[in-house]
Every structure is written in C-alpha cells, then in structure tokens.
Write a protein that holds these residues in place. Structure first.
Motif, PDB file in Angstrom:
ATOM      1  N   ARG A 145      43.187  36.952  41.675  1.00  0.00           N
ATOM      2  CA  ARG A 145      42.600  37.751  43.029  1.00  0.00           C
ATOM      3  C   ARG A 145      43.536  38.533  43.512  1.00  0.00           C
ATOM      4  NH1 ARG A 145      37.573  34.141  46.170  1.00  0.00           N
ATOM      5  NH2 ARG A 145      36.367  34.086  44.224  1.00  0.00           N
ATOM      6  N   THR A 177      44.339  41.267  44.189  1.00  0.00           N
ATOM      7  CA  THR A 177      44.278  42.865  44.260  1.00  0.00           C
ATOM      8  C   THR A 177      45.043  43.336  45.302  1.00  0.00           C
ATOM      9  OG1 THR A 177      42.778  42.777  46.091  1.00  0.00           O
ATOM     10  CG2 THR A 177      41.643  42.253  43.792  1.00  0.00           C
ATOM     11  N   PRO A 178      45.479  44.547  45.160  1.00  0.00           N
ATOM     12  CA  PRO A 178      46.362  45.290  46.130  1.00  0.00           C
ATOM     13  C   PRO A 178      46.024  44.958  47.562  1.00  0.00           C
ATOM     14  CG  PRO A 178      46.142  47.045  44.543  1.00  0.00           C
ATOM     15  CD  PRO A 178      44.908  45.663  44.351  1.00  0.00           C
ATOM     16  N   ASP A 179      44.685  44.848  47.972  1.00  0.00           N
ATOM     17  CA  ASP A 179      44.174  44.714  49.398  1.00  0.00           C
ATOM     18  C   ASP A 179      44.656  43.296  49.653  1.00  0.00           C
ATOM     19  OD1 ASP A 179      43.363  47.313  49.696  1.00  0.00           O
ATOM     20  OD2 ASP A 179      41.267  46.826  49.247  1.00  0.00           O
ATOM     21  N   TYR A 180      44.370  42.223  48.820  1.00  0.00           N
ATOM     22  CA  TYR A 180      44.601  41.034  48.988  1.00  0.00           C
ATOM     23  C   TYR A 180      46.075  40.764  49.155  1.00  0.00           C
ATOM     24  CZ  TYR A 180      43.624  35.843  48.383  1.00  0.00           C
ATOM     25  OH  TYR A 180      43.212  34.548  48.708  1.00  0.00           O
ATOM     26  N   CYS A 181      47.041  41.275  48.377  1.00  0.00           N
ATOM     27  CA  CYS A 181      48.382  41.171  48.441  1.00  0.00           C
ATOM     28  C   CYS A 181      48.756  41.680  49.913  1.00  0.00           C
ATOM     29  CB  CYS A 181      48.996  41.856  47.412  1.00  0.00           C
ATOM     30  SG  CYS A 181      48.686  41.056  45.829  1.00  0.00           S
ATOM     31  N   ASP A 241      43.957  40.500  34.568  1.00  0.00           N
ATOM     32  CA  ASP A 241      43.833  40.239  35.998  1.00  0.00           C
ATOM     33  C   ASP A 241      44.981  39.582  36.410  1.00  0.00           C
ATOM     34  OD1 ASP A 241      41.362  41.432  36.393  1.00  0.00           O
ATOM     35  OD2 ASP A 241      40.428  39.303  35.480  1.00  0.00           O
ATOM     36  N   ALA A 250      47.983  42.134  36.265  1.00  0.00           N
ATOM     37  CA  ALA A 250      47.732  42.997  37.415  1.00  0.00           C
ATOM     38  C   ALA A 250      48.116  42.500  38.742  1.00  0.00           C
ATOM     39  CB  ALA A 250      46.255  43.432  37.659  1.00  0.00           C
ATOM     40  N   GLY A 251      47.746  41.223  38.900  1.00  0.00           N
ATOM     41  CA  GLY A 251      48.104  40.382  40.275  1.00  0.00           C
ATOM     42  C   GLY A 251      49.600  40.227  40.521  1.00  0.00           C
ATOM     43  N   ASN A 253      50.614  43.716  41.565  1.00  0.00           N
ATOM     44  CA  ASN A 253      50.397  44.096  42.934  1.00  0.00           C
ATOM     45  C   ASN A 253      51.314  43.282  43.931  1.00  0.00           C
ATOM     46  OD1 ASN A 253      48.184  45.894  41.915  1.00  0.00           O
ATOM     47  ND2 ASN A 253      46.786  44.103  41.931  1.00  0.00           N
TER      48      ASN A 253
END
Length: 476
Positions: free
Chosen positions: A243, A245-249, A283, A286-287, A290
C-alpha cells in the motif's frame, strides 16, 4: 566523598522520567535523543547509570553531570519545537542550559559548559550518522544494563490482526508468517482511542521506540493518526509495502514516521510471489521506490530459506533501486512457519553462513549496511567475524509487544501461551516485574545467541515453546 546535596536534590526532582528531543527533524541526519534514568539507586547512590538512546538503537551510558546537562539542554531545545532554530536561538538555548546547570554546579564556568554542550551534540550526531566518534565513549551491553531497566526500549504494537470478523485480514498469505495461526494474533482489534491510550502508557513508563506492525498494519485506516500520536517516540513501520503508493508515503512522512521496513523475499518475481502467497511483487517493489522517493528512512528485510538462497542477487537488485539498509533473518518457527511446508524450506547453519558471507561481502563493496537478526542460526561470533553485530534475543529486555487486543507478550513472534498482562488495565510494574517476564528477561540478558522459540530442522521439539519452560529455566 559523597554526592553534593545540590546533585542529590536535583536527582530526586528530575531523575524520574524520560527526556526527549529531536535535532534536525527534517533531515537528513536526524538525531533523536532519549535520556533514560535508571530504575533504582538514582537518589542515594551514584546516579551515573542513566543512558542516552540515540535514534532508538545506540545505548550510551551517561554520568551524573552529563545527565543533568542533557536534561536542561533538552528542556531548552523543546521550547523551539515545531519551528526552525536560528543561530540566535542556538545562543539562547546555550544560555538557558548554562543558567540551569549552574544552579546545580555553581563553580563550573559558562565557557566549560558551552564546550560540554558542543561535545555532547557533536558526539551524538556522529553516533546517529554512523560516523567515527571523536570522544572516547562506551556503549553499554544491554544484558549488563538489564537490572536498571524500567521497561524495554522498544514496544512492537500489533495494531492489525490476522483475522477480522472471522475472515482473513491481510493482503498476503505468507508461507513463513509467524503470526498466522497464533491465538493472540487473531484477537479483535482495539479502537483508535484504545491504541492512543496504550501509546501514552508506553511513554509514561519510559519506552522510547514503538514499531507499528501486525499482521499488516497498513490495513488500518487510522494508521497515520496513530503514528502522528506517537511523535515523541522513535517510530517505525513494518510492512509488506503493497500500500505504499506515493500519496501514502507522503502521509507517512507528514506523520513524522522515522523509518519503514519493507519485506521483500526475492529479486525473482516468481519466488517472491510464491512465498507471500499473492501476486504482489510489483506492488512491493513500487512501495520501496515510493518510500525512497519521499525521503523515508527505508530498510528492506528478507527472511532467508532454500527458495531464495540467491540473496546476493536480491542485494544487487536492491542496490540498483537505491536501497542502502538491509536486514535478513532465518525463519521464526512459530505460527504458519512451524508447519511442515515452511520447515522443509529451512536452511542449515552451513548454508546460512555461506549466504551471509556472500551478502556481507557484497554490502561492504557497495556501501550498503546489513544486519542479521536471528539469534542461534549461526555459530556464536560468526557475524562478528564478518564485521557485523552478533544477533541476540531481546524478549522482555530490549523489546516486547502488544497484541491486537492489548495484551503484552515477550516479543511479536511469541503470541501463544505467554500473555504477561493487559496494558489497558494492568499496572506496568506488575507486568515488568512479574515472575514470567523477569525469568524471560534474565534468559535474554545472558545474550548467548539463542532464540527460545526456534525449532531446528529435523528436531521440532528443540527450543522453548511456552512461558512455563522459560520460568523453569530462569529459576535454574
């Protein structure tokens, strides 16, 4: 010569709580200082057994005068919490610190105190950044410090359960999951307010670091709120990275998370997906990318087994992504990892040692830092011979855990048969000084490189599997 009355009075009034400040919070090079007083003997005996914990990991003994100087420096720094500190502010911090300390040591000059402040801050910054330290300091052996401890230095908060309302509650089904199948990992999850209360209690008893884990902690919608509530601590997050994602990080960064650990089993997509029981390799990768992109302090952990023995190739892959910090481990043989499917994938000691030789060599050549975290998996002294620390069990010593339902257990892997208390309702002293907790702590303090939970391949009865076993061992 006895302790001067001013010092004795100061100790009675101040050596009863943990003091904390953060230098350069926006980094790079953040320095979090927690000054932890001893559990006993701080008023009438030598009070120099306090420790400064730097960024949640380096433990440095601090003598009486430095303890007092640090307390007053921390108080002065915290007056500027939440804003950038100017050169004029630094001068005022020094002035306020000197003024307060000279009430205890009136004969010490302001010049000497300013020099000491500079020395302390330079030293702690060097320690935090892993640089060569100019001053001759000592690092305390945790086992030797155990009698003075009032609480572990880290509490793992298992905020997410493995099952919820009777259904699987994780976005993976890892073959080696130590939590799956353990009763305490499947408790009903506490509410946001309950977890905030537990975080507050951790602070009150002097715990300096909290790790948000599970299960998979990112399954909780209130995770950012809980991390933000824990700003006083060194905060860490253990996650599978799906989970992130750029926004989550970005939200994790805003919540002041200190570091995140992502588990990646292999550079090989097929191997990773087989071991996590889900198609999420892309995923997770990518995490990792990110987290690095927003500036989070990131480490990548790999549990080693026969399926991913080509660990050097995984390190090469991670190095290509820009990862600097890595950890690896053997299998924690509890929960699902105690089942035959997982046990058949265990590495022998000889295989593990060869993998570590190759891994440490690669990391040294490519400016990466590596740690091996499984006590008892390799011969004592083997890791030291490679130039990395030997792992040791920290159950009820350096770390403990709180289950999804609020119960305290020796560590986040020991979730069956050893509940030590309920952090919502029980007094901390009753938990910490309870017979079972004290016995486990005594065993951990010997730091002999063994894990009481480990079952060796081909010998499933080896190791301690419940609290009564440890209690007997602690009484011998």
């Amino acid at each position: 010569m006895g302790i001067p009355w001013r010092v004795r009075k100061y100790a009675r009034q101040n050596f009863n709580e943990v003091f904390h400040c953060t230098l350069n919070p926006d980094g790079p090079g953040v320095v979090r200082i927690h000054l932890v007083p001893p559990a006993m003997g701080s008023h009438d005996a030598e009070v120099g057994s306090s420790v400064a914990i730097i960024n949640g990991q380096d433990i440095i003994p601090v003598n009486t005068s430095w303890s007092i100087l640090l307390i007053e420096f921390i108080r002065a720094v915290n007056l500027y919490d939440g804003r950038a500190v100017t050169d004029q502010d630094v001068e005022e911090i020094q002035r306020q610190t000197c003024k307060a300390v000279r009430k205890v040591y009136p004969l010490i000059s302001k010049r000497r105190l300013k020099e000491d402040i500079y020395t302390i801050m330079r030293t702690f910054t060097q320690v935090a950044r892993g640089e060569r330290v100019d001053e001759p300091i000592m690092y305390v052996r945790l086992g030797d410090y155990a009698p003075y401890m009032r609480a572990p230095h880290r509490m793992d908060l298992m905020v997410s359960a493995m099952t919820k309302e009777g259904r699987w509650h994780c976005n993976q089904r890892c073959v080696h999951c130590y939590a799956a199948g353990q009763e305490q990992a499947e408790e009903a999850e506490l509410t946001t307010d309950d977890w905030k209360l537990i975080i507050d209690k951790c602070r009150a008893v002097g715990i300096t670091q909290v790790t948000f884990t599970g299960g998979e902690p990112t399954m909780r919608d209130d995770l950012f709120e809980l991390i933000d509530h824990a700003r006083w601590f060194v905060t860490r997050l253990n996650t599978n990275g799906i989970r992130l994602t750029p926004d989550y990080c970005e939200e994790l960064h805003k919540a002041s998370l200190d570091s995140v650990q992502v588990t990646l089993y292999s550079y090989d997509e097929t191997v990773h997906n087989e071991l996590v029981g889900a198609v999420h390799y892309a995923d997770t990768v990518a995490g990792i990318q990110n987290a690095l992109a927003v500036g989070l302090n990131l480490s990548v952990n790999t549990p080693l087994c026969t399926s991913n023995r080509e660990y050097a190739r995984t390190l090469e892959f991670l190095h290509g992504l820009g990862v600097t910090y890595v950890t690896c481990s053997g299998l924690i043989t509890t929960g699902n990892a105690s089942k035959q499917e997982s046990e058949l994938l265990q590495l022998s000691m000889e295989e593990m040692q060869q993998i570590l030789r190759e891994a440490v060599s690669f990391c040294h050549e490519h400016d990466m830092e590596i740690s091996f975290t499984s006590p008892g998996w390799v011969e004592p002294g083997f890791c030291m011979g490679l130039g990395i620390p030997d792992p040791a069990c920290g159950a009820c010593l350096s770390n403990m855990a709180v289950t999804p339902g609020g119960r305290v257990v020796p560590c986040q892997s020991w979730l069956t048969g050893c509940v030590l208390g309920d952090l919502r309702n029980d007094a901390w002293d009753d938990i910490w000084h309870g017979e079972r907790c004290a016995a486990i702590r005594s065993a951990s303090a010997r730091m002999d490189g063994s894990c009481p939970l480990r079952k060796r391949a081909g010998n499933p009865k080896h190791g301690i599997t419940n609290a009564s076993d440890v209690s007997e061992e602690g009484r011998q």
